[in-house]
Design an enzyme around this catalytic site. Structure first.
Site, PDB file in Angstrom:
ATOM      1  N   GLU A 183       0.799  -1.232   0.000  1.00  0.00           N
ATOM      2  CA  GLU A 183       0.000   0.000   0.000  1.00  0.00           C
ATOM      3  C   GLU A 183       0.829   1.277   0.000  1.00  0.00           C
ATOM      4  O   GLU A 183       1.301   1.722   1.047  1.00  0.00           O
ATOM      5  CB  GLU A 183      -0.931   0.028   1.226  1.00  0.00           C
ATOM      6  N   LYS A 214      -2.770  -1.920  -3.003  1.00  0.00           N
ATOM      7  CA  LYS A 214      -3.763  -1.022  -2.389  1.00  0.00           C
ATOM      8  C   LYS A 214      -3.279   0.399  -2.591  1.00  0.00           C
ATOM      9  O   LYS A 214      -2.148   0.727  -2.222  1.00  0.00           O
ATOM     10  CB  LYS A 214      -3.904  -1.341  -0.899  1.00  0.00           C
TER      11      LYS A 214
END
Ligand code: 13P
Length: 338
Positions: A177, A219
């Site tokens: 992420e 992400k």
């Protein structure tokens, strides 16, 4: 390492009907959320709240995985079930945040470095024993006030790649992420440029560290203007920017991209996700891994009181269901009032 298992786990986790609930607020973050509703931030109250989320009837129709914080993966429901086991019985996978938060980057005043590589190998083993099948590491990229410092970006993306290699080695699917932050008054074009740059550095590092792209989940932020930018864009415009960046920057070997809500409202997050999927079909699942956008209305309804559990669970299932519809571009704004 069992590559087939990793790839299958990544595929099963995110589908065209189910996304991910990010419920991995650290002790400091959950305290902020509880302060907003006047609830004392104790491990027991955290447990009661997470239990409310995990036991919501029918949530397994829309949620395929839940990301937990270290405290939560060790907790039990009122009837003595270990949370990962309770979720597994409903076909929901347990994930775990493994980074250790961020520190100020020396010599680069606005940049942060995410830490947590020390002892990561042992921690991953322990979390796997506790039932984790996937994990998360978040790096933040601030946009406001000039350009992003290259050395800070490189260090953060390198750490993400090293983390991902360790996670895969432990047969845990890494959620990788990089979050380009919404704070500031920057334009959508600036967010687009910084996100492109970030993904370019990230994928270079992932290749260098031989991370298996088919066995990870990306992400990332949607491409949006800064929170304080007065120019508001339509969901379709946001979706066009976002999909363009994905097409140019994300390898098709990656099975899914999940978006964080990152300070967007719950309704905005769903509208944008829906608009993104209306532009499909795409070569990846373009899905959600929302924290605040799934939980804000739940916390508001709950207020820490047992008598509000049912109504809070109704708020949770409503947002989960609307986001699930958005995965097929089937969300309609009228549904907010049903
Ligand atoms: P938000 O959706 O609240 O941004 O949280 C998602 C998340 O897990 C950030 O790391």
């Amino acid at each position: 390492m069992d590559k087939k298992y990793l790839v299958k786990t990544a595929q099963d986790l995110v589908t065209d009907t189910k996304g991910i609930l990010a419920a991995d607020e650290s002790t400091g973050t959950i305290k902020k959320r509880f302060d907003n509703i006047g609830v004392e931030s104790t491990p027991e109250n955290h447990r009661r709240y997470r239990q409310l989320l995990f036991t919501t009837p029918e949530i397994e129709k829309y949620i395929g995985g839940v990301i937990m914080f270290d405290e939560t993966i060790r907790q039990y429901s009122d009837d003595g079930k270990h949370f990962p086991e309770l979720l597994e019985e409903r076909g929901i996978m347990t994930g775990i945040k493994v980074d250790k938060g961020k520190v100020d980057f020396p010599n680069f005043p606005k940049e942060k470095l995410t830490k947590g590589l020390d002892g990561l190998e042992e921690k991953l083993e322990e979390y796997r024993e506790l039932g984790a099948r996937f994990s998360k590491w978040r790096a933040v990229i601030p946009v406001g006030g000039g350009s992003v410092a290259r050395p800070a970006l490189t260090a953060n993306m390198k750490n993400l790649a090293i983390y991902a290699a360790f996670a895969q080695n432990a047969e845990i699917v890494p959620i990788v992420e990089p979050e380009v932050l919404i704070d500031g008054d920057h334009s959508v074009e600036k967010c687009e440029k910084v996100t492109r740059n970030t993904l370019e550095v990230l994928f270079t590092e992932l290749y260098d560290y031989k991370v298996i792209l088919e066995g990870l989940i990306l992400k990332v932020n949607m491409i949006v203007p800064g929170r304080d930018n007065p120019n508001k864009l339509s969901p379709k415009e946001i979706a066009e920017h976002t999909v363009r960046v994905m097409k140019d920057s994300v390898s098709v070997a990656v099975p899914s991209v999940v978006y964080l809500s990152g300070g967007l409202s719950p309704v905005q997050s769903t509208e944008y996700l829906d608009a993104i999927n209306k532009l499909g079909p795409h070569p990846w699942e373009l899905n959600f891994s929302f924290g605040r956008a799934l939980q804000e209305p739940v916390l508001e309804a709950w207020q820490g009181k047992d008598e509000n559990i049912e109504i809070a669970q109704r708020e949770f299932i409503k947002r989960a269901k609307l986001n699930s519809l958005a995965l097929k571009g089937e969300y309609r704004s009228e549904m907010e009032n049903e």
